[in-house]
Scaffold this motif. Structure first.
Motif, PDB file in Angstrom:
ATOM      1  N   GLU A  83      32.360  46.061  44.546  1.00  0.00           N
ATOM      2  CA  GLU A  83      31.594  45.277  45.675  1.00  0.00           C
ATOM      3  C   GLU A  83      30.264  45.465  45.580  1.00  0.00           C
ATOM      4  O   GLU A  83      29.902  46.524  45.511  1.00  0.00           O
ATOM      5  CB  GLU A  83      32.418  45.707  46.944  1.00  0.00           C
ATOM      6  N   ARG A 100      33.161  40.841  45.637  1.00  0.00           N
ATOM      7  CA  ARG A 100      33.758  41.850  44.800  1.00  0.00           C
ATOM      8  C   ARG A 100      33.929  41.096  43.247  1.00  0.00           C
ATOM      9  O   ARG A 100      34.314  40.103  43.103  1.00  0.00           O
ATOM     10  CB  ARG A 100      35.350  41.983  45.201  1.00  0.00           C
ATOM     11  N   ARG A 106      33.370  51.101  45.594  1.00  0.00           N
ATOM     12  CA  ARG A 106      34.818  50.823  45.164  1.00  0.00           C
ATOM     13  C   ARG A 106      35.525  51.737  46.272  1.00  0.00           C
ATOM     14  O   ARG A 106      34.950  52.456  47.240  1.00  0.00           O
ATOM     15  CB  ARG A 106      34.982  51.331  43.705  1.00  0.00           C
TER      16      ARG A 106
END
Length: 225
Positions: A145, A138, A176
Motif C-alpha cells: 500500500e 494497494r 504491508r
C-alpha cells in the motif's frame, strides 16, 4: 526582438549589475519550441510580465518595465506541408500494461486562498491526499500500500518582493501486513535582498518508531545580474 525601457525601482545602477532607469535596452528573447497550426482568421497574442510567481522567484526590488512596441517584433519559423509527411504525422503512443490497483482510501485535493488586508499578502494553500488526489492505493501484484500526502503554502505581497516564501510538507507511506514505513519532510524557501535561505527537516519512521532524522540549512547568494 524587443526594446525595453527600465523604470524606477529597478535597483542600484551604480553596482554595474542593473540597468539604468529610464534608458532603452534591446533584448533578444528565445521562446520555448512548440508547434501550432493556426486556423484562418486566428491571431497570436503576446503577453509580457515582470513577474511569474511562483514559477519564477521575484526580483529583490520592485521594477517597472515599458515595452516599445514600435521597435519590437516577433519572428516565427514557418513550415509548409510536404509530400513526405503522409497522413498522420505521429504514430499512436505506446504504453505499458496498467498495474492492477485496489483503492484503499479515497483521495482529495483542496485549495484555498487567504488575503491579508493589512499587508496585502496573498497565501495559497494546497492539500492533497495522494499527490494528484488518488488517495491510498494497494499495488495488487506485490501487496504494497502506498500513500503520498502533500501540503504546499505559497505567500507573496505585491508591494514587498522580499515577503515571498514557499513551504512544502510531504508524507510518504509504504506498508504491508508485516511492516509499515513513513517518511515526513518539511522544506522552506525565502530570501532577502542578497541571499536565498533554504531549510529542511526529514524524519523516517518504521512502525511509528523514528529511526533516522536530518536537518539542513543552506544560504545561497543571489545573482543580481
Amino acid at each position: 526582438m524587443s526594446a525595453f525601457r527600465a523604470g524606477s525601482g529597478w535597483g542600484p545602477a551604480a553596482s554595474g549589475s542593473c540597468p539604468e532607469p529610464g534608458k532603452r535596452y534591446k533584448l533578444k528573447l528565445v521562446l520555448n519550441a512548440c508547434a501550432h497550426r493556426f486556423a484562418a482568421g486566428h491571431r497570436l497574442r503576446i503577453s509580457f510580465s515582470s513577474a511569474y510567481w511562483p514559477l519564477i522567484w521575484p526580483a529583490p526590488e520592485r521594477a517597472t518595465l515599458g515595452i516599445i512596441t514600435g521597435a519590437s517584433r516577433l519572428m516565427l519559423p514557418h513550415r509548409r506541408p510536404q509530400a513526405a509527411d503522409g497522413g498522420e504525422p505521429f504514430l499512436k503512443p505506446e504504453a505499458a500494461r496498467a498495474t492492477s490497483i485496489t483503492q484503499v482510501n479515497a483521495g482529495s485535493v483542496t485549495r484555498s486562498v487567504t488575503f491579508d488586508i493589512t499587508s496585502g499578502a496573498v497565501t495559497t494553500v494546497t492539500d492533497t491526499v495522494g499527490v494528484f488526489g488518488e488517495g491510498r492505493q494497494r499495488l495488487d501484484e506485490i501487496g504494497t500500500e502506498v500513500l503520498h500526502q502533500l501540503r504546499r503554502e505559497l505567500s507573496i505581497a505585491p508591494d514587498d518582493p522580499l515577503h515571498a516564501s514557499f513551504t512544502c510538507r510531504q508524507t510518504y507511506v509504504q506498508s504491508r501486513p508485516d511492516w509499515d514505513i513513513r517518511i515526513e519532510v518539511a522544506t522552506r524557501l525565502h530570501a532577502d535582498r542578497d541571499h536565498f535561505y533554504i531549510s529542511g527537516e526529514l524524519d523516517a519512521f518504521e512502525d511509528d518508531t523514528r529511526f533516522a532524522s536530518r536537518e539542513w540549512r543552506e544560504k545561497i547568494k543571489r545573482d543580481l545580474i
